[in-house]
Design an enzyme around this catalytic site. Structure first.
Site, PDB file in Angstrom:
ATOM      1  N   TRP A 286      -3.081  -2.081  -1.676  1.00 16.04           N
ATOM      2  CA  TRP A 286      -2.701  -3.318  -2.366  1.00 16.04           C
ATOM      3  C   TRP A 286      -3.302  -4.419  -1.494  1.00 16.04           C
ATOM      4  CZ3 TRP A 286      -0.607  -5.190  -6.737  1.00 16.04           C
ATOM      5  CH2 TRP A 286      -0.205  -6.513  -6.762  1.00 16.04           C
TER       6      TRP A 286
ATOM      7  N   GLU B 264      15.801 -13.922 -20.510  1.00  8.81           N
ATOM      8  CA  GLU B 264      14.738 -12.932 -20.751  1.00  8.81           C
ATOM      9  C   GLU B 264      15.198 -11.501 -20.530  1.00  8.81           C
ATOM     10  OE1 GLU B 264      11.222 -13.067 -18.341  1.00  8.81           O
ATOM     11  OE2 GLU B 264      12.278 -13.910 -16.648  1.00  8.81           O
TER      12      GLU B 264
ATOM     13  N   CYS C 259       0.846  -1.200   0.000  1.00 11.43           N
ATOM     14  CA  CYS C 259       0.000   0.000   0.000  1.00 11.43           C
ATOM     15  C   CYS C 259       0.879   1.246   0.000  1.00 11.43           C
ATOM     16  CB  CYS C 259      -0.876   0.013   1.248  1.00 11.43           C
ATOM     17  SG  CYS C 259      -1.827  -1.488   1.442  1.00 11.43           S
TER      18      CYS C 259
ATOM     19  N   GLU D 231      15.262 -22.001 -13.728  1.00  9.95           N
ATOM     20  CA  GLU D 231      14.907 -20.602 -13.457  1.00  9.95           C
ATOM     21  C   GLU D 231      16.078 -19.678 -13.749  1.00  9.95           C
ATOM     22  OE1 GLU D 231      12.401 -18.969 -13.199  1.00  9.95           O
ATOM     23  OE2 GLU D 231      13.038 -17.064 -12.342  1.00  9.95           O
TER      24      GLU D 231
ATOM     25  N   HIS E 298      24.110 -37.171 -22.000  1.00 12.32           N
ATOM     26  CA  HIS E 298      23.163 -37.751 -22.969  1.00 12.32           C
ATOM     27  C   HIS E 298      22.943 -36.823 -24.155  1.00 12.32           C
ATOM     28  CE1 HIS E 298      22.297 -40.964 -20.145  1.00 12.32           C
ATOM     29  NE2 HIS E 298      22.267 -40.039 -19.200  1.00 12.32           N
TER      30      HIS E 298
ATOM     31  N   LYS F 143      15.939 -16.475 -16.362  1.00 10.71           N
ATOM     32  CA  LYS F 143      16.281 -15.092 -15.984  1.00 10.71           C
ATOM     33  C   LYS F 143      17.310 -14.509 -16.938  1.00 10.71           C
ATOM     34  CE  LYS F 143      13.554 -13.849 -13.813  1.00 10.71           C
ATOM     35  NZ  LYS F 143      12.611 -14.888 -13.774  1.00 10.71           N
TER      36      LYS F 143
ATOM     37  N   ARG G  86       3.910   1.503  -6.728  1.00  8.94           N
ATOM     38  CA  ARG G  86       3.860   0.415  -5.728  1.00  8.94           C
ATOM     39  C   ARG G  86       2.750  -0.563  -6.051  1.00  8.94           C
ATOM     40  NH1 ARG G  86       6.453   1.992  -0.910  1.00  8.94           N
ATOM     41  NH2 ARG G  86       5.089   0.762   0.412  1.00  8.94           N
TER      42      ARG G  86
ATOM     43  N   ASN H 213      -0.467   0.373   6.110  1.00  7.29           N
ATOM     44  CA  ASN H 213       0.251  -0.513   5.189  1.00  7.29           C
ATOM     45  C   ASN H 213       0.861  -1.608   6.041  1.00  7.29           C
ATOM     46  OD1 ASN H 213       1.676  -1.752   3.137  1.00  7.29           O
ATOM     47  ND2 ASN H 213       3.410  -0.337   3.295  1.00  7.29           N
ATOM     48  N   GLY H 214       0.541  -2.864   5.746  1.00  6.52           N
ATOM     49  CA  GLY H 214       1.106  -3.986   6.508  1.00  6.52           C
ATOM     50  C   GLY H 214       0.056  -5.079   6.690  1.00  6.52           C
TER      51      GLY H 214
ATOM     52  N   LYS I 244       4.344  -8.264 -18.597  1.00  9.79           N
ATOM     53  CA  LYS I 244       4.389  -8.685 -17.189  1.00  9.79           C
ATOM     54  C   LYS I 244       3.384  -9.807 -16.940  1.00  9.79           C
ATOM     55  CE  LYS I 244       5.486  -8.998 -12.968  1.00  9.79           C
ATOM     56  NZ  LYS I 244       6.715  -9.827 -12.725  1.00  9.79           N
TER      57      LYS I 244
END
Ligand code: AGP
Length: 607
Positions: A75, A490, A2, A483, A506, A487, A27, A101-102, A602
């Site tokens: 948020w 991309e 938030c 992963e 192999h 990264k 944010r 916020n929290g 995104k």
């Protein structure tokens, strides 16, 4: 997370609040609101959606001459993103208004107690308990500081709050614990905000509030008090040499770097309210209400798929439950068989990925039970799953997903511990070791990240010649190898392939030569010696090797990178940021657009 802004001064406060909230939009949010004192009452205006919707509501009202107010972009963590759940929240008598916020971990029990005392709740948020507790404390003490301390002594969790009292039109109050809150010190005016951008155009003089501190702002100055003692805390006013653009990312050059470095806090938030460290037990009501699955099908895309694949290893190892993991775009077209006592787990940061959503809808039609692991409250995956475990990572802005995977792995680890506990398939020794290490993981990572970044930077420059990389790992490190490769691909546009290191002989090893480096995950586990052999096979063909390992482990490579060891499972939470930082520094060194890589979005909301 938030966004918070508060103002007390000589200007009309609402335009200052709106301007501040717009500077905090990065944010991420799903609703917004303001509160200000005018004509002897607290006025609250809030709306779902963007700040522009809020502005439409505000500017239809009388000319605003209030000079004290608070503003908030939400948020959602508890309660879907609708107007009633937007902040500010007000007590039943209209005497106190608050923004937050929290996450308040023990809000349910407090809410039940307050309701039994006759308090009326208008929202589904955890935040609302704060305003009623402060109102109750204010009635008993008639002093804002005592009222706020009364409230904060009773809650557990994280908060940054701004508070208005109707009968104190010359005071703005604030407090923080684990959520950011900064005081802006002006001339004849003062501010509070979650982040610098909100008031930077008005002042660069700030007071950084610490955890456990409460602030009282008026038009002349700022006083800070200790939550514990109530005594005055002397604070230094600092001048920030920042320009506004940098501050939008909290001082980081890119959102991706900000989000990588946020991972210690993300670990804490993902664990928040879900672990009772004293009794070493788990608090996962979402799972309590589901059955113990005989099999789990995990469905996701991209980085979320890698998290799910990592989760497979853990669920099978700790909970002895068979797990199938599918890329959603394959799953939805392969006529999967989902048995009666089997559960589908859908993982999505955005909660809007088309293929993942299609997979969810398909199995729902088949009558399967779906557990969502999602970061966006109110998103399609969150709304359409039978139960949701929110990752609580805060908005992830950078296209390259980083902190989201970290939070997904925490949730998957908790799931494996939960099911293992229920089935009695996890030993107390292993469970206690993981619990104890989880408690310190965030702090150890926080301390390690700066040196990890330095190492990543030097290695990226050293290996910037490469046009292709292998990322290699075994067991739990195999999904992490996938992963790491994603990264690098991309954001630096260097080709990279993740492989199980035992698979090299192999076929893939045919590619190895001095221009083709391998990034090898050789951490301390039962497969370490096997990985050492794979490294030797690569070196026999003169392939350069970067190796993530631990101090004391015997392995000779071109570039050794030692990371902390906290058990072979939690080592994953050091491997992940190391790979992210290496990809980040490579992309920066090669001059790529880190936060918006070419061809990528995104959230892939189309097939
Ligand atoms: C990860 O860096 C990518 N941006 C992408 O693979 C992403 O993880 C994938 O599109 C899934 O997104 P979701 O988690 O929002 O469903």
């Amino acid at each position: 997370m938030c966004g918070i802004i508060g103002y007390i001064g000589y200007r009309p406060c609402v335009p200052v609040l709106i301007d501040g909230l717009k500077r905090l939009e990065y944010r991420g949010y799903d609703s917004a609101g303001v509160a200000y004192i005018q004509e002897g009452e607290i006025n609250i205006i809030k709306s779902q959606g963007k700040i522009s919707s809020l502005e439409e509501k505000i500017y239809t009202k009388d000319p605003l001459h209030a000079t004290l107010g608070i503003g908030h972009t939400r948020w959602a963590t508890h309660g879907i993103p609708v107007e009633k759940n937007a902040h500010p929240h007000m007590d039943n008598d209209g005497n106190v208004a608050l923004i937050h916020n929290g996450i308040i971990e023990n809000y349910q029990e407090i809410k039940e107690d307050l309701i039994s005392e006759g308090y009326k709740f208008l929202s589904d948020t955890d935040t609302e308990v704060l305003v009623h507790l402060i109102s109750k404390g204010y009635k008993e003490t008639n002093h804002p500081l005592s009222a706020i301390r009364y409230c904060l002594e009773r809650i557990q969790g994280s908060y940054a709050i701004g508070v208005l009292f109707l009968d104190r039109p010359n005071e703005l109050w604030a407090a923080r614990e684990s959520s950011p809150l900064i005081v802006g010190v002006g001339v004849g005016e003062n501010f509070i905000a979650s982040d610098l951008p909100a008031f930077l155009p008005y002042t660069k003089d700030v007071i950084f509030l610490e955890d456990g501190e409460i602030a009282r702002l008026d038009r002349e100055g700022v006083d800070v008090f200790s939550k514990e003692s109530g005594g005055v805390v002397e604070k230094e006013v600092k001048t920030i040499p920042w320009d506004i653009t940098l501050a939008q990312k909290g001082g980081f050059k890119h959102f991706m770097l900000k989000e990588i470095m946020e991972q210690p806090r993300v670990i804490q938030e993902a664990l928040s309210g879900r672990i009772d460290y004293k009794n070493r037990s788990l608090i996962l009501p979402e799972l309590d209400s589901l059955f113990l699955p005989e099999k789990i099908h995990i469905v996701a895309c991209g980085t979320s798929f890698h998290a799910g694949f990592w989760g497979k290893y853990l669920l099978e190892r700790l909970a002895k439950v068979p797990v199938e993991v599918d890329i959603a775009s394959e799953f939805r077209y392969r006529s999967p068989i989902i048995g009666e006592k089997e559960m589908v787990v859908v993982i999505s940061q955005s909660g809007e990925t088309a293929d993942t959503l299609a997979g969810l809808r398909m199995v729902k039609e088949m009558g399967a039970v779906v557990l969502g692991i999602c970061n966006v409250v109110g998103s399609s995956v969150a709304r359409e799953s039978d139960k949701v475990l929110f990752t609580q990572a805060g908005p992830e802005i950078s296209v390259a997903s980083t902190k989201a995977m970290c939070s997904q792995m925490i949730v998957l680890l908790l799931m494996a511990l939960y099911f293992g506990d229920k089935k009695g398939t996890i030993s107390k020794k292993i469970k206690y070791e993981i619990f104890d290490n989880l408690g310190s993981l965030a702090n150890v990572l926080e301390a390690e990240l700066p040196s990890m970044r330095e190492m990543a930077k030097s290695l990226a420059i050293e290996y910037s010649f490469a046009r292709s990389f292998f990322y290699l790992g075994r067991g739990l490190n195999y999904p992490l190898a996938l992963e790491g490769a994603l990264k690098l691909k991309e954001i630096s546009y260097i080709h990279a392939e993740g492989y199980a290191s035992g698979e090299m002989k192999h076929g893939p090893i045919a590619l190895i030569d001095p221009s083709f480096p391998s990034f090898v995950l050789a951490t301390k586990d039962n497969l370490f010696q096997k990985v050492v052999s794979n490294v030797k096979e690569i070196q026999a063909r003169k392939g350069p090797v970067i190796c993530l390992t631990h101090a004391g482990l015997e392995i000779n490579v071109d570039s050794r990178w030692d990371i902390p060891y906290m058990g072979d499972i939690l080592t994953s939470f050091f491997i992940l940021p190391a790979e992210q930082l290496f990809a980040y520094e490579m992309a920066v060194y090669l001059g790529k657009d880190v936060d918006q890589p070419r061809n990528l979005a995104k959230s892939v909301t189309v097939e």
